[in-house]
Design an enzyme around this catalytic site. Structure first.
Site, mmCIF file in Angstrom:
data_model
loop_
_atom_site.group_PDB
_atom_site.id
_atom_site.type_symbol
_atom_site.label_atom_id
_atom_site.label_comp_id
_atom_site.label_asym_id
_atom_site.label_seq_id
_atom_site.Cartn_x
_atom_site.Cartn_y
_atom_site.Cartn_z
ATOM 1 N N ARG A 1 17.643 -7.021 -1.923
ATOM 2 C CA ARG A 1 16.460 -6.297 -2.434
ATOM 3 C C ARG A 1 16.988 -5.333 -3.476
ATOM 4 N NH1 ARG A 1 11.217 -3.390 0.209
ATOM 5 N NH2 ARG A 1 10.739 -5.592 0.506
ATOM 6 N N HIS B 1 8.543 -11.327 -5.487
ATOM 7 C CA HIS B 1 8.616 -11.055 -4.039
ATOM 8 C C HIS B 1 8.241 -12.358 -3.306
ATOM 9 C CE1 HIS B 1 9.028 -8.947 -0.429
ATOM 10 N NE2 HIS B 1 8.023 -8.106 -0.473
ATOM 11 N N GLN C 1 7.249 -12.568 0.543
ATOM 12 C CA GLN C 1 5.925 -12.024 0.828
ATOM 13 C C GLN C 1 4.841 -13.079 0.614
ATOM 14 O OE1 GLN C 1 5.006 -8.873 1.983
ATOM 15 N NE2 GLN C 1 3.115 -10.012 2.268
ATOM 16 N N ASP D 1 -2.215 -4.776 -3.897
ATOM 17 C CA ASP D 1 -0.915 -4.158 -3.627
ATOM 18 C C ASP D 1 -0.980 -2.744 -4.220
ATOM 19 O OD1 ASP D 1 1.762 -3.656 -3.077
ATOM 20 O OD2 ASP D 1 2.557 -4.956 -4.648
ATOM 21 N N CYS E 1 0.157 -6.715 0.955
ATOM 22 C CA CYS E 1 1.524 -6.930 1.442
ATOM 23 C C CYS E 1 2.043 -5.752 2.258
ATOM 24 C CB CYS E 1 2.450 -7.225 0.267
ATOM 25 S SG CYS E 1 2.477 -5.910 -0.960
ATOM 26 N N ARG F 1 5.760 -12.670 8.084
ATOM 27 C CA ARG F 1 7.043 -12.521 7.388
ATOM 28 C C ARG F 1 8.168 -13.002 8.308
ATOM 29 N NH1 ARG F 1 7.623 -8.812 3.257
ATOM 30 N NH2 ARG F 1 9.659 -9.783 3.112
HETATM 31 N N1 CP Z 1 5.762 -6.045 2.181
HETATM 32 C C1 CP Z 1 7.043 -5.622 2.182
HETATM 33 O O1 CP Z 1 7.934 -6.231 1.592
HETATM 34 O O2 CP Z 1 7.262 -4.489 2.899
HETATM 35 P P1 CP Z 1 8.599 -3.627 2.950
HETATM 36 O O3 CP Z 1 8.761 -2.961 1.609
HETATM 37 O O4 CP Z 1 8.350 -2.643 4.059
HETATM 38 O O5 CP Z 1 9.766 -4.528 3.229
HETATM 39 N N1 NVA Z 2 4.899 -3.955 -5.380
HETATM 40 C C1 NVA Z 2 5.463 -3.221 -4.274
HETATM 41 C C2 NVA Z 2 5.651 -4.117 -3.109
HETATM 42 C C3 NVA Z 2 6.208 -3.459 -1.881
HETATM 43 C C4 NVA Z 2 6.419 -4.427 -0.763
HETATM 44 C C5 NVA Z 2 6.784 -2.594 -4.700
HETATM 45 O O1 NVA Z 2 7.544 -3.263 -5.421
HETATM 46 O O2 NVA Z 2 7.055 -1.448 -4.355
#
Ligand code: CP
Ligand code: NVA
Length: 311
Positions: free
Chosen positions: A103, A130, A133, A222, A262, A290
């Protein structure tokens, strides 16, 4: 499937549908007294440069359930923060572990990790994509009785990483995706072009949330400010006013439509409390899925791929 998953476009329609079926299967197996543990003795490294609740916990729990082990590596835990190159980290981790979830900010960083690792690399979120997700989201839609091919999805708000992954899914599976966003907040133009080259979906950008929501099977949103954009928060709050999923917008959707997010959610910004907690909301099923879809992904990638040592 290639040797990892960096974006939805790494999958073809057949692979994507098979993965969803396998996710549903792992969900069923989770209820058995002695579920199979095909990843016994395997280790997954989670290299995270941004915060996470769902992604981290679902991957860690998934590995435990599959009989394996996971290592969570925050920026404070590795030498990446002190400048060790990704290509070195990738090669070193590959000598120890059987898979890597990354990540991070730039998609290029995830791509470089995958290029240099000789174990599968999974994108656990970048600024651009992502994929895990959206796999869980598609599985959730199926569970709710929605046929994916030909469904109508309305994405309301920011054309961000999650939106980009939805664009790719729409073109792979062939469904309608109307993205309602203010000018300047569209999904990534390169992603639109690359996914659009498949041409199977009907992906359109509109300005009016009501136009996107009309007759939709899925209403999706989101956060307006993604991780790494905190300095833009004030400007974004102003830009996205009106791009909220509320009861009035939900009434425009198809009867029996589901609402997805999400998470984490900012109630009162991109979604109202009433809709988030209401009968159409599928947000916690998405979060649960997930775990199941990523278990399917881990088994597929770790047990079925041959190592290709690069060093
Ligand atoms: N939806 C999602 O990826 O959540 P987190 O940022 O908590 O991993
Ligand atoms: N778009 C958001 C998603 C979090 C799961 C971010 O990147 O912070």
């Amino acid at each position: 499937m290639r040797k990892g998953l960096l974006r939805i476009l790494d999958l073809n329609a057949k692979e994507l549908m098979a993965l969803l079926a396998s996710g549903r299967e792992w969900k069923r197996k989770g209820k058995l007294r002695n579920p199979p543990r095909p990843l016994e003795g395997k280790t997954l490294a989670l290299v995270f440069q941004k915060a996470s609740t769902r992604t981290r916990v679902s991957f860690e729990v998934g590995m435990t359930r599959l009989g394996g082990h996971s290592l969570f590596l925050s920026p404070a835990d590795t030498q990446i923060g002190r400048g060790e190159p990704i290509r070195d980290t990738a090669r070193v981790l590959s000598r120890y572990v059987d898979g890597i979830v990354i990540r991070t900010f730039l998609q290029e960083t995830a791509r470089e990790m995958a290029e240099w690792a000789d174990v599968p690399v999974i994108n656990g979120l970048t600024d651009e994509h992502h994929p895990c997700q959206v796999l869980a989201d598609l599985m959730t839609a199926q569970e709710r009785g929605i046929r994916l091919r030909g469904m109508k999805v309305a994405f309301i708000g920011d054309g961000n990483n999650v939106a980009n992954s939805w664009v790719e899914a729409a073109h792979i599976l062939g469904f309608s995706l109307l993205l309602a966003c203010p000018g300047g907040f569209e999904p990534d133009a390169r992603v639109m072009a690359e996914a659009g080259a498949l041409g199977r979906g009907d992906v359109r950008i509109v300005r009016d949330p009501a136009e996107a929501a009309r007759g939709a099977d899925v209403l999706y949103t989101d956060v307006w400010t993604s991780m790494g954009q905190e300095k833009e928060r004030k400007a974004r709050l102003a830009a996205f006013r009106g791009y909220r999923i509320d009861a009035a917008l939900l009434r425009k959707a198809a009867k029996g439509a589901i609402v997805m997010h999400c998470l984490p959610a900012h109630r009162g910004e991109e979604i109202t409390e009433e809709v988030m907690e209401g009968p159409h909301s599928a947000v916690f099923d998405e979060a649960e899925n997930r775990l199941h879809i990523q278990m399917a992904l881990l088994v597929n990638l770790i047990t079925h791929q041959r190592r290709r040592r690069k060093t």
